[in-house]
Design an enzyme around this catalytic site. Structure first.
Site, PDB file in Angstrom:
ATOM      1  N   SER A 205       3.372  59.253  50.940  1.00 57.78           N
ATOM      2  CA  SER A 205       4.588  58.450  50.925  1.00 57.78           C
ATOM      3  C   SER A 205       5.792  59.299  50.513  1.00 57.78           C
ATOM      4  CB  SER A 205       4.442  57.290  49.932  1.00 57.78           C
ATOM      5  OG  SER A 205       3.281  56.546  50.196  1.00 57.78           O
TER       6      SER A 205
HETATM    7  N1  SAH Z   1      -0.940  56.841  47.866  1.00 55.35           N
HETATM    8  C1  SAH Z   1      -0.974  57.754  48.965  1.00 55.35           C
HETATM    9  C2  SAH Z   1      -0.353  57.165  50.215  1.00 55.35           C
HETATM   10  C3  SAH Z   1      -1.318  57.245  51.330  1.00 55.35           C
HETATM   11  S1  SAH Z   1      -0.974  56.297  52.776  1.00 55.35           S
HETATM   12  C4  SAH Z   1      -0.363  59.086  48.594  1.00 55.35           C
HETATM   13  O1  SAH Z   1       0.180  59.229  47.489  1.00 55.35           O
HETATM   14  O2  SAH Z   1      -0.470  60.029  49.381  1.00 55.35           O
HETATM   15  C5  SAH Z   1      -2.143  54.953  52.588  1.00 55.35           C
HETATM   16  C6  SAH Z   1      -3.592  55.338  52.513  1.00 55.35           C
HETATM   17  O3  SAH Z   1      -4.326  54.082  52.499  1.00 55.35           O
HETATM   18  C7  SAH Z   1      -4.162  56.112  53.692  1.00 55.35           C
HETATM   19  O4  SAH Z   1      -4.749  57.284  53.223  1.00 55.35           O
HETATM   20  C8  SAH Z   1      -5.212  55.161  54.293  1.00 55.35           C
HETATM   21  O5  SAH Z   1      -6.336  55.825  54.830  1.00 55.35           O
HETATM   22  C9  SAH Z   1      -5.568  54.301  53.106  1.00 55.35           C
HETATM   23  N2  SAH Z   1      -6.164  53.003  53.426  1.00 55.35           N
HETATM   24  C10 SAH Z   1      -5.859  52.168  54.449  1.00 55.35           C
HETATM   25  N3  SAH Z   1      -6.605  51.056  54.406  1.00 55.35           N
HETATM   26  C11 SAH Z   1      -7.422  51.178  53.305  1.00 55.35           C
HETATM   27  C12 SAH Z   1      -8.424  50.336  52.716  1.00 55.35           C
HETATM   28  N4  SAH Z   1      -8.768  49.159  53.244  1.00 55.35           N
HETATM   29  N5  SAH Z   1      -9.045  50.775  51.586  1.00 55.35           N
HETATM   30  C13 SAH Z   1      -8.704  51.971  51.031  1.00 55.35           C
HETATM   31  N6  SAH Z   1      -7.771  52.799  51.547  1.00 55.35           N
HETATM   32  C14 SAH Z   1      -7.121  52.413  52.671  1.00 55.35           C
END
Ligand code: SAH
Length: 210
Positions: A57
């Site tokens: 993000s």
């Molecule tokens: N907090 C992260 C942002 C990642 S983007 C950072 O600091 O980099 C959101 C993430 O959510 C992605 O990696 C995606 O694979 C994950 N995601 C999506 N659906 C999910 C679910 N049902 N359970 C766990 N993770 C999930």
């Protein structure tokens, strides 16, 4: 430009406010959480690709969500969507215990390596769309992927006095939404800014299982 300059910019803009959150942002170098191919962009205030079609993000978004969650020293926090592990590292600087869930196996491994220095973070490979009842209750729950809705079963995992922060909406448009559970168990909902996150997958996600 380095990490300190990024933090200073977010402070000047009024996005980073509280001393503890500012200190956490100073301690976690965003460059440690972006792929080598994106290294030159590490301190830019925008999302960056991290593989598997996912993104780390934008720093201002991590700042807004962390300020909204405002974890305290002894708090237990659940993050849904580990991704790069950057947000989890920031939370680990602030809270007592962090559980972070990630559905994409390749990202889980990478995040575990990046978070190895923290003994208060557990990365769990699972569908976190319905929370993670195994380690509940939590003082804070943070979704970093866009949820169509927050199910009652997830709010049940919040301790009295706890806060849940999530982008809620469809895959195109979401509102950053803050849920607070009173000591009496009542939920108050506060809809904030319009935001854009990658879609939540899984059982309670945007209709995409993997
Ligand atoms: N907090 C992260 C942002 C990642 S983007 C950072 O600091 O980099 C959101 C993430 O959510 C992605 O990696 C995606 O694979 C994950 N995601 C999506 N659906 C999910 C679910 N049902 N359970 C766990 N993770 C999930």
């Amino acid at each position: 430009m380095g990490n300190d300059a990024l933090v200073d910019r977010l402070r000047r803009k009024g996005i980073l406010r509280s001393d503890r959150v500012i200190a956490a942002f100073r301690s976690v170098d965003r460059a440690d959480f972006v792929p080598a191919s994106q290294a030159e962009h590490a301190y830019e205030d925008r999302p960056l690709p991290i593989g598997a079609g996912q993104t780390i993000s934008a720093p201002h978004m991590v700042a807004v969500m962390t300020e909204a969650l405002a974890p305290e020293e002894d708090d237990a926090v659940l993050e849904v969507g580990t991704g790069s592990g950057y947000q989890a590292a920031v939370l680990a600087e602030l809270a007592g215990e962090v559980v972070t869930t990630e559905i994409v196996a390749e990202l889980v491994e990478q995040a575990r390596e990046r978070l190895a220095a923290y003994d208060n973070v557990t990365v769990v490979e699972t569908d976190g769309s319905t929370g993670y009842v195994e380690a509940a209750p939590y003082d804070g729950i943070l979704y970093t992927a866009a949820a169509p809705d927050i199910a009652a079963g997830v709010l049940d995992q919040l301790a009295p006095g706890g806060t849940l922060v999530a982008p809620v909406g469809d895959r195109h448009r979401q509102d950053l939404t803050v849920y607070r559970k009173g000591e009496d168990g009542e939920i108050a909902r506060d809809v904030r800014s319009s935001v854009r996150f990658v879609p939540l997958k899984g059982a309670a996600g945007q209709g995409q299982t993997r």
